[in-house]
Write an enzyme that holds these catalytic residues in place. Structure first.
Site, short mmCIF file in Angstrom:
data_model
loop_
_atom_site.label_atom_id
_atom_site.label_comp_id
_atom_site.label_asym_id
_atom_site.label_seq_id
_atom_site.Cartn_x
_atom_site.Cartn_y
_atom_site.Cartn_z
N ASP A 167 -2.41 98.45 26.92
CA ASP A 167 -1.84 98.54 28.27
C ASP A 167 -2.83 98.04 29.32
OD1 ASP A 167 0.09 99.48 30.33
OD2 ASP A 167 -1.60 100.78 30.82
N SER A 225 4.29 100.70 30.11
CA SER A 225 2.91 100.90 30.57
C SER A 225 2.65 102.36 30.88
CB SER A 225 2.66 100.04 31.82
OG SER A 225 1.40 100.33 32.39
N LYS A 269 0.80 105.55 27.86
CA LYS A 269 -0.34 106.43 28.14
C LYS A 269 0.07 107.89 28.13
CE LYS A 269 -1.45 104.31 32.00
NZ LYS A 269 -1.07 102.95 32.37
N ARG A 284 -0.30 91.13 33.91
CA ARG A 284 0.93 91.20 34.72
C ARG A 284 0.61 91.10 36.20
NH1 ARG A 284 2.61 96.65 33.41
NH2 ARG A 284 4.20 96.36 35.01
N HIS A 298 3.79 112.83 36.06
CA HIS A 298 3.30 111.50 36.43
C HIS A 298 4.06 111.03 37.65
CE1 HIS A 298 1.71 107.45 36.15
NE2 HIS A 298 2.93 107.04 36.46
#
Length: 432
Positions: free
Chosen positions: A167, A189, A193, A174, A88
């Site tokens: 999320d 967040s 996931k 946010r 990620h």
């Protein structure tokens, strides 16, 4: 008559406002209740701001992340006959690394289930890039994902709405309440996931610099350490690299432009920095999956095996890997104003220019131009000559050029010939 709620939102807000620790019960309830609509947006806004200002302990962040995961489903790759590993990135400019990385890691023996997103603002999205390939589709069912993963070793697709739905709702809140920067909420967040995705190992690429969300090393290190702890606590073998995002990755920022560059990397060429980061992250992913000592990712790029996986992966999702990629109708070349050494090329400003040319979006529901973006003819440290091309802007709409050029104003600096600019290393640190 509905059963009474076990907690009160105002009490939860007060606890964090007064620098207290939220209990497991409070966290489980407030995340679930907000997802159900029992806790109002203004209440979750107040709690998010209290978290931004007062922080969370490791236990609280883990419980918050776990509660977000439990609002949806957790994916299961036990039917795959090899270890799963994923990467990620926190996002940057020209960050096309997923495209060559996933097939490279698959060519070395791991399975890569990669759930990716779309671009917003100056940062590009992996799905937008891949959708510039004719026929390729991002949305797959769970069974389709499993089929592609088992047949090719890698799948890159959109996350379903049932993956940590809390999320999606909280992220949107946010974004409009000035609480995006809260590190506990950023970490939860991302990791809600990624943990729900079900991969056995995870490598985090935390970008640092002008084109990144985290502008300095200390905040990037805090975020990386928080995410590594969350992954480890959830039983996912997790490591993080801090990598430089002061200047764009590679020589392109834009959807089809970045796909073309990624194919060059898979064909054994491509820009040095893209190759270096692809190989470095691939080795980390394989090691995290327990597969170090096997085929080396650099060899997979050279011998064509990574390209073979790429072609199968694209075809398995309806794409034509041999099709011509879209090309923008109009171009504008920015010439070097002086001779010397390119000392700085600001990633953020290049990203904003690409966005204004049509490569990105200001709102999630906007479309993007496949061919739009910025092409770099030099990177910092290179010798440039006055009057020679420095950047080429690509768009279908020439009216966009002026705003893109405004974004680039002051975004590069040419030092006298013989200068040696202080260029940061591509990989800054490793955590985990």
């Amino acid at each position: 008559m509905a059963a009474p709620e076990p907690f009160d939102a105002v009490d939860v807000i007060r606890t964090k406002r007064d620098r207290g620790e939220l209990s497991d019960g409070q966290i489980d309830w407030v995340v679930d209740a907000y997802t159900r609509g029992v806790v109002a947006d203004e209440q979750m806004s107040a709690l998010s701001m209290a978290i931004l200002l007062n922080g969370m302990q490791r236990r609280e962040i883990f419980r918050w992340t776990d509660a977000m995961i439990r609002t949806g489903r957790r994916m299961d790759w036990s039917a795959v006959d090899r270890p799963t590993t994923d990467k990620h990135s926190t996002g940057g400019v020209g960050d096309k690394i997923t495209l060559p990385l996933a097939p490279t890691v698959a060519a070395c023996g791991a399975a890569v289930p990669q759930l990716s997103g779309r671009g917003l603002g100056h940062t590009g999205g992996t799905l937008d890039k891949l959708e510039s390939i004719p026929g390729w589709r991002a949305s797959l069912s769970a069974s389709e994902m499993l089929d592609v993963l088992r047949s090719t070793g890698a799948v890159v697709c959109a996350a379903g709405d049932d993956l940590a739905p809390a999320d999606k709702k909280l992220y949107a809140l946010r974004d409009v309440t000035g609480t995006v920067e809260a590190i506990p909420l950023i970490a939860s967040s991302i990791m809600s996931k990624k943990i729900a995705e079900g991969t056995g190992a995870l490598v985090l690429d935390v970008k640092v610099g002008s084109g990144a969300f985290m502008k300095n090393v200390s905040s990037a290190r805090e975020l990386a350490s928080t995410m590594v702890a969350l992954g480890s606590d959830a039983g996912v073998n997790t490591v993080a690299l801090l990598t430089n995002m002061e200047t764009p990755l590679g020589l392109t920022a834009g959807n089809a432009l970045e796909v073309r560059e990624s194919v060059e990397v898979l064909d054994g060429g491509g820009p040095d920095d893209v190759v270096e980061l692809t190989v470095t992250l691939a080795r980390e992913m394989l090691a995290a999956a327990g597969l170090s000592g096997g085929k080396d990712p650099a060899d997979a790029l050279k011998d064509g095996s990574a390209m073979d996986v790429w072609r199968r992966m694209i075809a398995a999702q309806g794409g034509d890997p041999s099709a011509a990629l879209p090309v923008a109708r109009e171009t504008h070349t920015v010439l070097a104003p002086a001779s010397g050494v390119l000392a700085r090329l600001d990633a953020y400003q290049v990203g904003v220019a690409a966005w204004r040319l049509g490569a990105g979006r200001a709102r999630k529901d906007e479309s993007v131009q496949a061919g739009a973006g910025v092409e770099l003819h030099a990177k910092p440290g290179a010798l440039v000559r006055a009057g020679e091309p420095l950047l080429t802007l690509h768009t279908d709409e020439p009216a966009r050029f002026d705003r893109a050029l405004e974004a680039l104003d002051g975004g590069y600096f040419i030092a006298p010939e013989g200068s040696r600019p202080d260029l940061p290393a591509l990989v800054i640190d490793r955590i985990g």
